[in-house]
Design a protein around this motif. Structure first.
Motif, PDB file in Angstrom:
ATOM      1  N   ASP A   3     -78.539 -16.021 -99.071  1.00 14.80           N
ATOM      2  CA  ASP A   3     -78.165 -14.652 -98.720  1.00 14.80           C
ATOM      3  C   ASP A   3     -79.304 -13.882 -98.069  1.00 14.80           C
ATOM      4  O   ASP A   3     -79.095 -12.778 -97.558  1.00 14.80           O
ATOM      5  CB  ASP A   3     -77.689 -13.888 -99.962  1.00 14.80           C
ATOM      6  CG  ASP A   3     -76.323 -14.353-100.444  1.00 14.80           C
ATOM      7  OD1 ASP A   3     -75.571 -14.902 -99.619  1.00 14.80           O
ATOM      8  OD2 ASP A   3     -76.017 -14.176-101.635  1.00 14.80           O
ATOM      9  N   THR A  40     -67.771 -19.469-104.557  1.00 13.13           N
ATOM     10  CA  THR A  40     -68.349 -18.367-103.787  1.00 13.13           C
ATOM     11  C   THR A  40     -69.106 -18.893-102.576  1.00 13.13           C
ATOM     12  O   THR A  40     -69.377 -18.156-101.648  1.00 13.13           O
ATOM     13  CB  THR A  40     -69.316 -17.540-104.651  1.00 13.13           C
ATOM     14  OG1 THR A  40     -70.334 -18.405-105.164  1.00 13.13           O
ATOM     15  CG2 THR A  40     -68.590 -16.899-105.809  1.00 13.13           C
ATOM     16  N   LYS A  54     -69.427 -12.849-101.062  1.00 11.08           N
ATOM     17  CA  LYS A  54     -69.980 -12.402 -99.777  1.00 11.08           C
ATOM     18  C   LYS A  54     -69.376 -13.153 -98.605  1.00 11.08           C
ATOM     19  O   LYS A  54     -69.350 -12.638 -97.481  1.00 11.08           O
ATOM     20  CB  LYS A  54     -71.506 -12.521 -99.801  1.00 11.08           C
ATOM     21  CG  LYS A  54     -72.154 -11.530-100.774  1.00 11.08           C
ATOM     22  CD  LYS A  54     -73.637 -11.340-100.542  1.00 11.08           C
ATOM     23  CE  LYS A  54     -74.182 -10.192-101.396  1.00 11.08           C
ATOM     24  NZ  LYS A  54     -75.613  -9.921-101.140  1.00 11.08           N
ATOM     25  N   LEU A  64     -66.674 -11.068 -97.345  1.00 11.70           N
ATOM     26  CA  LEU A  64     -67.176  -9.916 -96.601  1.00 11.70           C
ATOM     27  C   LEU A  64     -67.566 -10.340 -95.179  1.00 11.70           C
ATOM     28  O   LEU A  64     -67.334  -9.598 -94.208  1.00 11.70           O
ATOM     29  CB  LEU A  64     -68.364  -9.288 -97.322  1.00 11.70           C
ATOM     30  CG  LEU A  64     -68.065  -8.628 -98.660  1.00 11.70           C
ATOM     31  CD1 LEU A  64     -69.345  -8.113 -99.301  1.00 11.70           C
ATOM     32  CD2 LEU A  64     -67.052  -7.501 -98.519  1.00 11.70           C
ATOM     33  N   ARG A  65     -68.155 -11.510 -95.049  1.00 14.72           N
ATOM     34  CA  ARG A  65     -68.520 -12.013 -93.701  1.00 14.72           C
ATOM     35  C   ARG A  65     -67.275 -12.225 -92.859  1.00 14.72           C
ATOM     36  O   ARG A  65     -67.280 -12.012 -91.649  1.00 14.72           O
ATOM     37  CB  ARG A  65     -69.333 -13.296 -93.816  1.00 14.72           C
ATOM     38  CG  ARG A  65     -70.717 -13.103 -94.451  1.00 14.72           C
ATOM     39  CD  ARG A  65     -71.559 -14.349 -94.420  1.00 14.72           C
ATOM     40  NE  ARG A  65     -72.816 -14.127 -95.118  1.00 14.72           N
ATOM     41  CZ  ARG A  65     -73.051 -14.494 -96.358  1.00 14.72           C
ATOM     42  NH1 ARG A  65     -72.115 -15.132 -97.049  1.00 14.72           N
ATOM     43  NH2 ARG A  65     -74.208 -14.244 -96.934  1.00 14.72           N
ATOM     44  N   ALA A  88     -72.495  -3.976-101.528  1.00 19.78           N
ATOM     45  CA  ALA A  88     -72.977  -5.323-101.228  1.00 19.78           C
ATOM     46  C   ALA A  88     -73.465  -5.331 -99.782  1.00 19.78           C
ATOM     47  O   ALA A  88     -72.842  -4.729 -98.901  1.00 19.78           O
ATOM     48  CB  ALA A  88     -71.880  -6.359-101.421  1.00 19.78           C
ATOM     49  N   ILE A  91     -74.741  -7.826 -96.563  1.00 22.67           N
ATOM     50  CA  ILE A  91     -74.739  -9.180 -96.007  1.00 22.67           C
ATOM     51  C   ILE A  91     -75.462  -9.197 -94.671  1.00 22.67           C
ATOM     52  O   ILE A  91     -75.680  -8.144 -94.055  1.00 22.67           O
ATOM     53  CB  ILE A  91     -73.301  -9.721 -95.816  1.00 22.67           C
ATOM     54  CG1 ILE A  91     -72.542  -8.841 -94.801  1.00 22.67           C
ATOM     55  CG2 ILE A  91     -72.571  -9.790 -97.141  1.00 22.67           C
ATOM     56  CD1 ILE A  91     -71.215  -9.430 -94.344  1.00 22.67           C
ATOM     57  N   GLU A 121     -79.422  -2.925-101.372  1.00 25.28           N
ATOM     58  CA  GLU A 121     -78.380  -2.478-102.307  1.00 25.28           C
ATOM     59  C   GLU A 121     -78.952  -1.504-103.327  1.00 25.28           C
ATOM     60  O   GLU A 121     -78.288  -0.519-103.701  1.00 25.28           O
ATOM     61  CB  GLU A 121     -77.761  -3.706-102.985  1.00 25.28           C
ATOM     62  CG  GLU A 121     -76.929  -4.563-102.043  1.00 25.28           C
ATOM     63  CD  GLU A 121     -76.675  -5.970-102.563  1.00 25.28           C
ATOM     64  OE1 GLU A 121     -76.011  -6.745-101.858  1.00 25.28           O
ATOM     65  OE2 GLU A 121     -77.139  -6.296-103.681  1.00 25.28           O
TER      66      GLU A 121
END
Length: 510
Positions: free
Chosen positions: A410, A169, A501, A504-505, A438, A440, A425
């Motif tokens: 994070d 991750t 994440k 997601l970025r 989520a 970010i 969140e």
């Protein structure tokens, strides 16, 4: 179990002597009793020794959960051979690097990993197929003859038990070496959670994850039965739990979420459960409360790292007012907080958050062949005592319970203010439209970083992205406000439920 150290593989032999006909392992196609499991472990250990493997060598397993998978893992341990359990969902390049890093001598696989392992190469690592597929030599052909016995190996506590590769991750997976002594410490605490010969443990998380192994090994160590479910689905899990009269399980929070939301959950008889466990990802207080209300048996959350370095335990059924925490340090775990400069925060400080570090008997030896990464993960107190850095930010309350805020990496720093994605969140989860979320941080010229939310909308809900964004920002503080909110069909997660994440970025950058 009262000894300071013992070999888990030896306990299987003891059960084979005293309760030979008792079921030990089961999957959808077969069940092995302890007599048969012990004999199969002997054949596997003898086969490894025949092929030139000795104590301290390693094998790799890349497959879905099955009786054969579990038997190969246990048989290797009997020979003193370390196991590197690898994820079939890896990329081919990543898998090849992990096999090379572990210096694995044999790769055990099945059809689920055929695509990622690719075709066999001349001079490559020998392959054995666990399921009769064409990914390697069939296991029945590879095995030594029935009745074969390995040369006896006296396992030492410091020997490598397994090499668990991080979920990836945060980037390139790192091999976490765990010793036999660490695993023995894990199984010793099993008596507290009522493991015994009548235990039936249902596992739907993969065997390559430490999440699964912290329940898998205690079940067998105490003579119970492990039921393996290769792929989780909520209804199938509930049906199997009722049919098998399951007493113990390990589930990650997203699985609890899906089970509790299933329209047929309350139709199933789950009264046989004694303890349900969870780890690996944030477990919301509201979801814990729902599990306690509707699902019989205790609920225990473990907080810790695969690297070891201490554990916090929340026995949720005994501490209903502490569901927002991850519990208190377990016996033998020394958990502390440090600031940005690595200075220890006072233990009685309940106002300031810091990075969580931990020490226990169950710490990794280090990252395999990565001494630099190992040093980065370590922190030493004034006396030279070694701790493992978690990268998590948390704070103790007056009763010694630890509340986590977020991963240090994070945390979003926007306009000089620290913003914890978990706070945002939690606000978004309060809206009826939100099924999952989520948050970010993304680069911002004006603020340095700014928060962006990805939301899974509940089925049938008509709320628009703009409406939800405006609602959320009305609830949030000025420095916390979201720059953007986007709906997404499903959050990217690892096999054990961690939100990826990083992916997601990458979506933001497209």
């Amino acid at each position: 179990m009262e000894r300071s150290f013992g070999a888990i593989a030896d306990l299987i032999s003891l059960h084979a002597q005293h309760t030979p006909d008792h079921a030990a392992l089961a999957d959808a196609t077969r069940t092995l009793d302890y007599r048969a499991l012990d004999a199969l472990m002997d054949r596997i250990a003898a086969s490894l020794q025949r092929d030139g493997l000795k104590a301290g060598d390693a094998i790799a397993i890349c497959a879905s959960s099955s009786v054969n998978y579990a038997a190969v893992f246990l048989g290797a341990l009997r020979a003193g051979v370390a196991v590197a359990p690898l994820a079939p969902g890896s990329t081919p390049a990543s898998l090849a690097r992990m096999i090379e890093d572990a210096d694995a001598r044999i790769l055990f696989s099945d059809a689920s990993a055929a695509e990622v392992i690719g075709p066999a190469k001349e001079g490559g690592i020998p392959r054995v197929a666990l399921d009769g597929s064409q990914v390697g030599r069939g296991i029945d052909e590879w095995l030594a003859p029935a009745g074969a016995r390995p040369e006896a190996v006296e396992v030492q506590p410091g020997w490598a038990f397994n090499i668990i590769y991080s979920s990836g991750t945060t980037g390139e997976p790192k091999g976490i070496v765990q010793g036999h002594g660490m695993r023995w410490a894990h199984v010793q605490r099993g008596a507290k959670y009522e493991y015994g010969p009548d235990t039936v443990t249902l596992l739907s998380t993969p065997l390559y994850s430490n999440t699964t192994l912290v329940v898998f090994f205690p079940t067998l160590a105490f003579g119970g039965c492990v039921v393996l479910m290769p792929k989780f689905d909520a209804l199938g899990y509930l049906q199997l739990a009722q049919q098998r009269r399951v007493t113990h399980t390990m589930l990650v929070p997203v699985q609890y979420q899906r089970l509790m939301a299933h329209p047929r959950f309350d139709e199933h008889d789950l009264s046989s459960y004694r303890h349900k466990f969870s780890t690996s990802a944030p477990f919301g207080a509201a979801l814990k409360a729902d599990v306690l209300k509707r699902w019989p048996g205790g609920l225990v959350e473990f907080y810790g790292m695969t690297e070891g370095g201490g554990t916090c335990i929340l026995e949720a059924h005994l501490n209903p007012t502490k569901l927002h925490t991850v519990g208190r340090p377990a016996e033998g775990s020394d958990i502390r907080l440090i600031d940005e400069e690595g200075n220890e925060l006072p233990r009685d400080n309940t106002e300031v958050a810091g990075e969580v570090v931990g020490h226990s008997a169950g710490m990794m030896t280090g990252y395999h062949r990565q001494p630099g990464k190992t040093r980065e993960a370590e922190w030493f107190d004034a006396t030279g005592k070694r701790f493992i850095r978690t990268g998590d930010v948390g704070r103790f309350d007056a009763d010694g319970f630890l509340t986590l805020f977020d991963r240090k990496k994070d945390m979003i720093i926007s306009g000089g203010f620290n913003i914890y994605p978990s706070d945002l969140e939690a606000v978004l989860r309060g809206h009826a439209a939100v099924a999952d979320v989520a948050v970010i941080g993304v680069p911002s010229e004006q603020w340095g970083e700014t928060p962006v939310a990805f939301v899974v909308r509940r089925e049938g809900d008509a709320t628009s992205e703009d409406e939800l964004l405006q609602w959320a920002n009305a609830q949030l503080g000025k420095t916390q406000r979201l720059a953007r909110l986007a709906f997404i069909d499903e959050l990217p997660r690892s096999a054990i439920g961690k939100v990826l994440k990083r992916e997601l970025r990458e979506l933001v950058g497209r």
